[in-house]
Scaffold this motif. Structure first.
Motif, mmCIF file in Angstrom:
data_model
loop_
_atom_site.group_PDB
_atom_site.id
_atom_site.type_symbol
_atom_site.label_atom_id
_atom_site.label_comp_id
_atom_site.label_asym_id
_atom_site.label_seq_id
_atom_site.Cartn_x
_atom_site.Cartn_y
_atom_site.Cartn_z
ATOM 1 N N VAL A 1 0.826 -1.211 0.000
ATOM 2 C CA VAL A 1 0.000 0.000 0.000
ATOM 3 C C VAL A 1 0.859 1.259 0.000
ATOM 4 C CG1 VAL A 1 -1.749 1.311 1.244
ATOM 5 C CG2 VAL A 1 -1.911 -1.175 1.134
ATOM 6 N N LYS A 2 1.969 1.259 0.738
ATOM 7 C CA LYS A 2 2.778 2.474 0.834
ATOM 8 C C LYS A 2 3.450 2.823 -0.492
ATOM 9 C CE LYS A 2 7.300 0.757 2.394
ATOM 10 N NZ LYS A 2 8.323 0.840 3.456
ATOM 11 N N GLU A 3 3.522 1.865 -1.416
ATOM 12 C CA GLU A 3 4.092 2.141 -2.730
ATOM 13 C C GLU A 3 3.132 2.900 -3.623
ATOM 14 O OE1 GLU A 3 7.271 1.570 -3.490
ATOM 15 O OE2 GLU A 3 7.435 0.912 -1.394
ATOM 16 N N VAL A 4 1.849 2.901 -3.271
ATOM 17 C CA VAL A 4 0.821 3.557 -4.092
ATOM 18 C C VAL A 4 0.177 4.737 -3.371
ATOM 19 C CG1 VAL A 4 -1.404 3.247 -5.256
ATOM 20 C CG2 VAL A 4 0.321 1.441 -5.359
ATOM 21 N N ALA A 5 -0.272 4.509 -2.146
ATOM 22 C CA ALA A 5 -1.047 5.520 -1.430
ATOM 23 C C ALA A 5 -0.165 6.605 -0.819
ATOM 24 C CB ALA A 5 -1.883 4.863 -0.337
#
Length: 275
Positions: free
Chosen positions: A105-109
């Motif tokens: 998730v941290k790679e996108v959001a």
């Protein structure tokens, strides 16, 4: 107290900066739906002149019923959110429910959201904080506003101070929530930007038996009241056809009503922050 400023995308939230908007459908209903909603919301926010973060969840793990729609799942959902970012240029926010999801998730959001029911799960909260990303903490509807200090201390123990704190109403009897505007003041005294969720605050959790109900007719009143207290961002569930939404339709604002409301709250925000 003037809260710290937290940078999201190309703008800052808090520290006396103009009101920001965090908005979108509760759950991702598909690629075309997400792009359509994000594009429309961006156009409205741009016209009114309000910084905007698109929010939608790839998985709603806390649905009332086992049979309720939860979303497309993490893999497909993150691909859709990544496309929303690429096509619209707006930062995105989504819920995280499991420690194993954080890395992806941290790679996108741009903003990782701690769901209200998970805000006291120490190991989970710390793990999300260690991602280094901006965090939006939904204050549990079972917490007093001063209790959120303990959550903040868990996050800052990792060195992460990129924190947004969201008020989303507090339990008031069975299947009902109320908003105590004093909580916005109490939470702001912790020194971090405060967000007011004017839509979940009108939810009736489990009120429809196998789904949650809500009272969307009160959204404008609560949004205006919260802004008048002096918040840093306004959070709203918004859908093109709330009666057909796959999650939280009863407490979602119709798309067509957003622009008028944004113009009003922007004026209120400007007045409050000039005082």
């Amino acid at each position: 107290m003037v809260p710290k400023r937290v940078r999201v995308g190309g703008f800052e939230i808090g520290g006396g900066r103009p009101l920001a908007l965090i908005a979108g459908p509760c759950v991702i209903e598909g690629r075309d739906s997400a792009l359509r909603h994000a594009s429309f919301l961006k156009q409205v926010a741009d016209r009114v002149g309000v910084p905007f973060i698109y929010k939608s969840s790839y998985d709603k793990a806390n649905r009332t019923s086992l049979t309720s729609y939860r979303g497309p799942g993490i893999e497909k959902g993150l691909k859709i959110l990544a496309e929303v970012k690429k096509e619209t240029g707006v930062p995105v926010l989504t819920d995280v429910h499991e420690r194993e999801e954080i890395a992806g998730v941290k790679e996108v959001a741009d903003v990782l959201q701690i769901p209200a029911f998970l805000c006291r799960q120490t190991d989970f909260v710390v793990a999300v904080a260690e991602s280094g990303r901006v965090m939006n903490v939904k204050k549990g509807q079972f917490l007093a506003p001063w209790d959120i200090r303990n959550v903040v201390e868990k996050i800052t123990s990792t060195g992460n101070e990129q924190i947004l704190l969201t008020e989303r109403g507090v339990c008031f009897g069975y299947n009902n929530l109320v908003s105590d505007m004093r909580s916005l003041v109490v939470m702001r005294e912790l020194g971090y930007p405060v967000v007011f969720d004017a839509t979940h605050s009108l939810q009736h959790p489990g009120g429809l038996g196998k789904a949650s109900g809500g009272e969307r007719r009160f959204i404008p009143a609560l949004a205006q009241a919260g802004t008048a207290v002096g918040i840093d961002a306004l959070f709203m569930e918004i859908h093109e056809d709330p009666d057909q939404a796959l999650s939280d339709g009863p407490n979602s604002l119709p798309l067509g009503e957003l622009e008028k409301l944004l113009k009003v709250v922007k004026k209120i925000d400007k007045t409050v922050k000039e005082v």
